[in-house]
Each structure stands twice: as C-alpha cells, then as structure tokens.
Design an enzyme around this catalytic site. Structure first.
Site, PDB file in Angstrom:
ATOM      1  N   ARG A 177     -63.091  64.632  69.296  1.00  0.00           N
ATOM      2  CA  ARG A 177     -62.713  66.049  69.383  1.00  0.00           C
ATOM      3  C   ARG A 177     -62.148  66.458  70.748  1.00  0.00           C
ATOM      4  O   ARG A 177     -61.597  67.540  70.906  1.00  0.00           O
ATOM      5  CB  ARG A 177     -63.913  66.935  69.022  1.00  0.00           C
ATOM      6  CG  ARG A 177     -64.081  67.048  67.514  1.00  0.00           C
ATOM      7  CD  ARG A 177     -65.201  67.992  67.163  1.00  0.00           C
ATOM      8  NE  ARG A 177     -66.501  67.366  67.361  1.00  0.00           N
ATOM      9  CZ  ARG A 177     -67.635  68.044  67.554  1.00  0.00           C
ATOM     10  NH1 ARG A 177     -67.622  69.363  67.626  1.00  0.00           N
ATOM     11  NH2 ARG A 177     -68.779  67.416  67.697  1.00  0.00           N
ATOM     12  N   GLU A 201     -81.560  64.533  60.507  1.00  0.00           N
ATOM     13  CA  GLU A 201     -80.200  64.903  60.891  1.00  0.00           C
ATOM     14  C   GLU A 201     -79.672  66.022  59.980  1.00  0.00           C
ATOM     15  O   GLU A 201     -80.045  66.120  58.809  1.00  0.00           O
ATOM     16  CB  GLU A 201     -79.272  63.681  60.809  1.00  0.00           C
ATOM     17  CG  GLU A 201     -79.604  62.601  61.822  1.00  0.00           C
ATOM     18  CD  GLU A 201     -79.607  63.129  63.246  1.00  0.00           C
ATOM     19  OE1 GLU A 201     -78.548  63.537  63.737  1.00  0.00           O
ATOM     20  OE2 GLU A 201     -80.690  63.162  63.875  1.00  0.00           O
ATOM     21  N   TYR A 219     -43.746  73.289 111.223  1.00  0.00           N
ATOM     22  CA  TYR A 219     -44.146  72.023 110.627  1.00  0.00           C
ATOM     23  C   TYR A 219     -44.615  71.124 111.747  1.00  0.00           C
ATOM     24  O   TYR A 219     -43.861  70.827 112.692  1.00  0.00           O
ATOM     25  CB  TYR A 219     -42.999  71.323 109.864  1.00  0.00           C
ATOM     26  CG  TYR A 219     -43.454  69.957 109.419  1.00  0.00           C
ATOM     27  CD1 TYR A 219     -44.511  69.832 108.514  1.00  0.00           C
ATOM     28  CD2 TYR A 219     -42.909  68.796 109.957  1.00  0.00           C
ATOM     29  CE1 TYR A 219     -44.997  68.594 108.152  1.00  0.00           C
ATOM     30  CE2 TYR A 219     -43.398  67.540 109.595  1.00  0.00           C
ATOM     31  CZ  TYR A 219     -44.447  67.448 108.697  1.00  0.00           C
ATOM     32  OH  TYR A 219     -44.948  66.224 108.343  1.00  0.00           O
ATOM     33  N   ASN A 234     -49.357  76.320 123.616  1.00  0.00           N
ATOM     34  CA  ASN A 234     -48.849  77.274 122.641  1.00  0.00           C
ATOM     35  C   ASN A 234     -47.582  76.711 122.012  1.00  0.00           C
ATOM     36  O   ASN A 234     -46.650  76.338 122.713  1.00  0.00           O
ATOM     37  CB  ASN A 234     -48.553  78.616 123.320  1.00  0.00           C
ATOM     38  CG  ASN A 234     -48.244  79.691 122.288  1.00  0.00           C
ATOM     39  OD1 ASN A 234     -49.135  80.371 121.812  1.00  0.00           O
ATOM     40  ND2 ASN A 234     -46.975  79.823 121.930  1.00  0.00           N
ATOM     41  N   ALA A 243     -36.903  78.298 124.308  1.00  0.00           N
ATOM     42  CA  ALA A 243     -36.722  78.623 122.891  1.00  0.00           C
ATOM     43  C   ALA A 243     -35.407  78.053 122.379  1.00  0.00           C
ATOM     44  O   ALA A 243     -34.409  78.015 123.095  1.00  0.00           O
ATOM     45  CB  ALA A 243     -36.752  80.132 122.706  1.00  0.00           C
TER      46      ALA A 243
HETATM   47  C1  UD1 Z   1     -77.653  62.767  68.010  1.00  0.00           C
HETATM   48  C2  UD1 Z   1     -79.015  62.772  67.330  1.00  0.00           C
HETATM   49  C3  UD1 Z   1     -79.376  64.197  66.941  1.00  0.00           C
HETATM   50  C4  UD1 Z   1     -79.366  65.072  68.159  1.00  0.00           C
HETATM   51  C5  UD1 Z   1     -77.996  64.996  68.871  1.00  0.00           C
HETATM   52  C6  UD1 Z   1     -78.065  65.722  70.175  1.00  0.00           C
HETATM   53  C7  UD1 Z   1     -79.079  60.652  66.179  1.00  0.00           C
HETATM   54  C8  UD1 Z   1     -79.009  59.956  64.884  1.00  0.00           C
HETATM   55  N1  UD1 Z   1     -78.958  61.948  66.170  1.00  0.00           N
HETATM   56  O1  UD1 Z   1     -76.733  63.212  67.033  1.00  0.00           O
HETATM   57  O2  UD1 Z   1     -80.675  64.213  66.348  1.00  0.00           O
HETATM   58  O3  UD1 Z   1     -79.651  66.419  67.800  1.00  0.00           O
HETATM   59  O4  UD1 Z   1     -77.675  63.624  69.145  1.00  0.00           O
HETATM   60  O5  UD1 Z   1     -76.763  65.792  70.715  1.00  0.00           O
HETATM   61  O6  UD1 Z   1     -79.307  60.013  67.188  1.00  0.00           O
HETATM   62  N2  UD1 Z   1     -73.329  56.887  70.775  1.00  0.00           N
HETATM   63  C9  UD1 Z   1     -73.121  55.568  71.088  1.00  0.00           C
HETATM   64  N3  UD1 Z   1     -72.927  54.680  70.100  1.00  0.00           N
HETATM   65  C10 UD1 Z   1     -72.953  55.022  68.793  1.00  0.00           C
HETATM   66  C11 UD1 Z   1     -73.165  56.388  68.483  1.00  0.00           C
HETATM   67  C12 UD1 Z   1     -73.360  57.289  69.492  1.00  0.00           C
HETATM   68  O7  UD1 Z   1     -73.120  55.204  72.267  1.00  0.00           O
HETATM   69  O8  UD1 Z   1     -72.790  54.138  67.957  1.00  0.00           O
HETATM   70  C13 UD1 Z   1     -73.534  57.841  71.867  1.00  0.00           C
HETATM   71  C14 UD1 Z   1     -72.480  58.911  71.923  1.00  0.00           C
HETATM   72  O9  UD1 Z   1     -71.414  58.515  72.761  1.00  0.00           O
HETATM   73  C15 UD1 Z   1     -73.239  60.086  72.517  1.00  0.00           C
HETATM   74  C16 UD1 Z   1     -74.662  59.875  72.006  1.00  0.00           C
HETATM   75  O10 UD1 Z   1     -74.742  58.517  71.631  1.00  0.00           O
HETATM   76  O11 UD1 Z   1     -73.263  60.020  73.913  1.00  0.00           O
HETATM   77  C17 UD1 Z   1     -74.996  60.764  70.828  1.00  0.00           C
HETATM   78  O12 UD1 Z   1     -74.097  60.465  69.806  1.00  0.00           O
HETATM   79  P1  UD1 Z   1     -73.562  61.568  68.822  1.00  0.00           P
HETATM   80  O13 UD1 Z   1     -72.652  60.962  67.857  1.00  0.00           O
HETATM   81  O14 UD1 Z   1     -73.087  62.724  69.607  1.00  0.00           O
HETATM   82  O15 UD1 Z   1     -74.927  61.922  68.071  1.00  0.00           O
HETATM   83  P2  UD1 Z   1     -75.134  63.108  67.112  1.00  0.00           P
HETATM   84  O16 UD1 Z   1     -74.670  62.715  65.785  1.00  0.00           O
HETATM   85  O17 UD1 Z   1     -74.619  64.322  67.706  1.00  0.00           O
END
Ligand code: UD1
Ligand code: CA
Length: 491
Positions: A25, A166, A377, A388, A434
């Site tokens: 996004r 979730e 400059y 000065n 000057a």
């Molecule tokens: C997750 C939580 C949710 C919580 C929310 C808070 C889970 C299943 N859910 O949801 O309960 O309310 O965060 O923001 O954990 N990431 C990885 N690898 C992956 C997936 C995600 O590194 O395979 C990282 C993302 O980059 C991010 C973080 O994990 O920094 C959270 O991932 P995101 O997809 O935002 O989780 P949510 O679905 O929002």
C-alpha cells in the site's frame, strides 16, 4: 554490584524485528521500512527502540526487496543479525526465520515489527518487566484503539489471554472486541519454538500466524498475559503514505514535547520539525518554520528561525540564525546569520561573525568578528578576524577547471562589488578599493585599486542626447550652478 547483576538478569535473550512484508500500500519502489520519519528509516527507529533492552541478540527478518534493506542495515545498524525469510508465509514463519538465524536462544524473546515507529524503549522495558513479574510464557502488548478494524482481537479469559483472532477469521461477536493485538510480544523461547513448530496455515489468509502461538501455549497449560498500553498511538503502524505522514507528525510532536520539557521554547510546534538525532540546549528558541535535521546541535540561548533549515549544523551559544538554509556548517557563539543566507558544507564561522542577506558561503572559514553583510558569494575562503567584506563581493574560486582558495587577513577591508580571483591573498590590514578585480596578492597595509580610471566628459549629454529630459535637467542644473557661482563670487 547488585544493581549490575539486576541489569544483566533483566536482559532479554533476543529481539526479533519482522520486516519482510511487501508494504504494497505504500506504492513505492522503496521498501516500506526504508521510508523515513524524523530523519530515520522506520527500521532504524525500530532498532533504536529494541536497543533500549540491550538484548543479547537483535535480529531483523528481511524478505521483500531484501538487498536494499540489507544494504541500509549494514550502514545504520551493523550490530544486527540479518535473517532472510524467503517467502512471506506469515508472521509465524517470519519469527521462525529469525530464530533460525540465532543459534540456541534461551530465555525471553521479544518480537516486534519494523513499521511501528512510535513504540518507545520504555514500553518494551515495561512489557518485559510485566512478563517476568507475572511469570508469563507469553505477554502480548495490547491497546484499545478508536477503530480496531484490521487488527487481531484479544480474546480474554479473566486476566489471561485465551487466544488472538484475526479480523478475517473472527466471528461477528469477536469483531466487537475492542482490545487489539499490537503485534508486539515477549515469549519464553521454549514456548515460542514449540508453538511455531506446531503452526498450520488453516485460516482465512492461508498464512502461518504467529498469534496462534498464544492458543498453543494455553493448551499446554502455560500462562499468557496482556499488557494494555494506554498510549495506543505507540502501537500504530505505517501501511501507506497517509499513515507515514501521520506517524511522522506525531513523532515530531513527541520530540518537541521532550525538548520543551528540557527548556527549549518552541513558538509553533505545528511548523517546527526536529529530527531524532538533533541536540538542543536549555533556552534555545525555535521560531515558526524551523527544520533541524541530521546531527544538528544548538547551544544555550541561540535563536533559530523563522523559516530556517539546518542540516548537520553546529550552532554556538546565543547565536541568531534568521531565515537561513545551512548544511554541514559551524556557526560560532554570538554569531548572527541571515536573513536569506545560504551556507553550504565547510562553512565555519567563529564567534561574533555576521553573515547577512543574500550571502552564499561554501568551504569558508571566517574569523572572529568579521562581517560579510550583503550580497556576497564566499567560496573556498579563509578570512581572519575583524575584517569587512563589502556588499556584492565575489570570491571567484573556479576557473572552469579547478577550485582555488582566497585568503583575506585580519582587520582588512574589501570594498563593495569587488571580485577576488583565486588563488589570491589579501594580507592583514590591507584595503581593496570598491569595484576592483583583484588578480594578484595585496600586501599588509596596501590599498589595491584595480579598475579603470574615471573620466568625466563635459557636455556629452547635450551633444549626444539633445532634446531629452536628461539634457534639459542637465541644462537647468548647470544654469543654477552658474547663477549660485555668480552669487557666491559677489559675496
Ligand atoms: C499482525 C497480527 C495482528 C495484529 C497486527 C498488528 C498476525 C497473524 N497478526 O497482523 O494480530 O493486530 O499484526 O499490526 O500476526 N511480516 C513478515 N513476514 C511475513 C508476514 C509479515 O516479516 O511473512 C512482517 C511485516 O513486514 C510486518 C509484520 O510482520 O512488519 C506484521 O505483518 P502484517 O502483515 O502487517 O500483519 P497483520 O496482518 O497486520
Ligand atoms: Ca499490519
């Protein structure tokens, strides 16, 4: 001694920062966690927060666009371990990848995300403290937010947490729960490892949910607690550019509050931006439209602004910097700069220097009390004390191929509209008339005059511009001069 033991005992074994997600996004060629607020990338802010725990190991899980993230981490946080999650199979898999990069972790493991820039180190410290005091296997940082849509909901069982559900998997009555999972936790490493090993992607998103470790821990009879954070903004993430701006404004507001509490006057917090790496002393005043960036530091009593941007600039005590743009410069104590001054890298002003309107400086070392007040400059210059530099002076430092230095001594005077063609030296106590174009050195106490001798050609306007207003004005002036000359003669 005892205190030191306590610090050591309170250390967590590891912090895992999840940062492998795509960040779709943001609609950006730049990975989400490399977007910046307060002058730092989101992931660097997450690392700063984690560092407050002084963990034995700190691992960042990268995946999407990992070359860029890894290169950035090598630069800003060489102390972190990098773990690669090949495919983004879910948060449970991200933590699995993180743990796999660390050999034998035992004890408390904190899990957080690379996109929650307002989370403070104190909040993590309190979370770990609660985890230990309550003897939990898992402690979840939770919050009540104005709109819980999209978050995982915390299903309570008394003061325990039963599970986290979730949004996409929740029953209608569970969607009404207002307590959300922040995605920040402390786990006992054995419970985490066992829970991750048992994960299955049997859910609406077909992902391995880290949140399922909670129910797994409960099923094996372990306690899961929650720490409800009243300051819910700390748990808010960044998913798009709108949230990037909102979190950025909130972080700035918090930075300004901290400086105001420490004795800085901020006239208009809404238009004043101070980055995370800036240092301010007591009785600094920031006027509207000021932006302080990088490693800028401002000493006691200095006033900055309005409409001033300083990037990696050091400002001395009681200096005054007005409507200025400056980068990699040093402004000495009691110096006055501006309005409308452009100071480029390598500018160093000693105490009480004045650099004024429409002056551009670059690699300019200017001695105590010297004035460069107007329209100049000044590049590749070394100027002594108490000199000065007249209005409109140009330090011609570039001959089309190379750059050269101009030296002006102490207590010297350069007349207005002069061009100092480098390399050239103007000694102590020397004067430049000057309008001179100086191409050779001027010795101590000498006056250099380097311009055409003035010639006044009588009657030129009458001959060459007859019938103009200039001609009649000149004629009238000459007539009245002649008349008053005659009067004076007769007196
Ligand atoms: C997750 C939580 C949710 C919580 C929310 C808070 C889970 C299943 N859910 O949801 O309960 O309310 O965060 O923001 O954990 N990431 C990885 N690898 C992956 C997936 C995600 O590194 O395979 C990282 C993302 O980059 C991010 C973080 O994990 O920094 C959270 O991932 P995101 O997809 O935002 O989780 P949510 O679905 O929002
Ligand atoms: Ca999220």
């Amino acid at each position: 001694m005892a205190e030191q033991d306590a610090v050591v005992d309170n250390r967590v074994a590891a912090v895992v920062i999840m940062a492998a997600g795509a960040g779709t996004r943001m609609r950006s060629a730049i990975p989400k966690v490399l977007h910046r607020i307060a002058g730092k990338s989101l992931v660097a802010l997450a690392i700063d927060t984690a560092d407050a725990l002084a963990p034995e190991r700190l691992v960042v899980v990268v995946g999407h666009q990992r070359e860029q993230v890894t290169a950035h981490l090598a630069e800003v946080a060489p102390h972190v371990t990098i773990a690669v999650q090949e495919q983004q199979l879910g948060t449970g898999d991200a933590v699995r990848a993180g743990l796999a990069a660390l050999s034998d972790v035992s004890g408390a493991v904190v899990v957080t995300s690379g996109d929650v820039p307002l989370l403070s180190g104190e909040t993590l410290q309190e979370l770990v403290a609660t985890h230990r005091v309550e003897g939990n296997a898992v402690t979840v940082l939770t919050a009540i937010v104005p709109d819980p849509t999209g978050y995982g909901r915390v299903v309570r069982e008394g003061d325990h947490v039963a599970r986290i559900v979730e949004q996409k998997d929740a029953a209608p009555e569970e969607l009404d729960l207002s307590e959300i999972n922040s995605g920040i936790y402390v786990f006992e490493s054995d419970v985490l490892a066992a829970g991750i090993a048992a994960l299955e992607a049997k859910n609406a998103q077909g992902e391995l949910y880290l949140t399922d470790v909670v129910a797994h821990a409960r099923a094996s009879g372990r306690r899961v607690g929650a720490q409800l954070l009243a300051d819910y903004l700390q748990t808010e993430g960044v998913n798009d550019r709108i949230q990037l701006a909102e979190r950025g404004a909130e972080l700035n507001r918090r930075i300004l509050h901290r400086w105001m509490a420490e004795g800085v006057t901020v006239i208009d917090p809404a238009t004043t931006w101070v980055q995370a790496g800036v240092d301010l002393a007591e009785d600094v005043t920031l006027l509207p439209g000021t932006s302080l960036e990088g490693a800028t530091s401002i000493a006691r009593g200095a006033t900055i602004g309005p409409d001033t941007t300083l990037i990696d600039v050091e400002v001395g005590e009681n200096a005054r910097v007005l409507r200025t743009h400056a980068e990699l410069a040093v402004i000495g104590p009691d110096a006055t700069v501006g309005p409308f001054t452009y100071m480029r890298p390598g500018t160093e002003l000693a105490a009480r220097v004045h650099v004024g309107a429409f002056v551009e400086t670059k690699k300019a070392i200017i001695g105590e009390g010297t004035k460069v007040p107007h329209l100049t400059y000044c590049g590749d210059a070394v100027i002594g004390e108490g000199s000065n530099i007249g209005a409109g002076t140009i330090f011609a430092n570039y001959d089309g191929v190379g750059k050269y230095t101009t030296t002006v001594g102490s207590h010297s005077f350069v007349g207005s509209d002069s061009v100092l063609v480098a390399p050239v030296q103007i000694a102590d106590g020397a004067y430049v008339a000057a309008g001179s174009t100086i191409t050779s050195d001027v010795g101590p106490g000498e006056l250099a005059v380097a311009r055409g001798q003035q010639r006044n050609i009588k009657g030129w306007v009458a001959r060459k511009r007859p019938g103009t207003r200039s001609a009649s004005a000149a004629e009238a002036a000459l007539a009245s001069e002649a008349a008053s000359g005659a009067r004076e003669d007769s007196e």
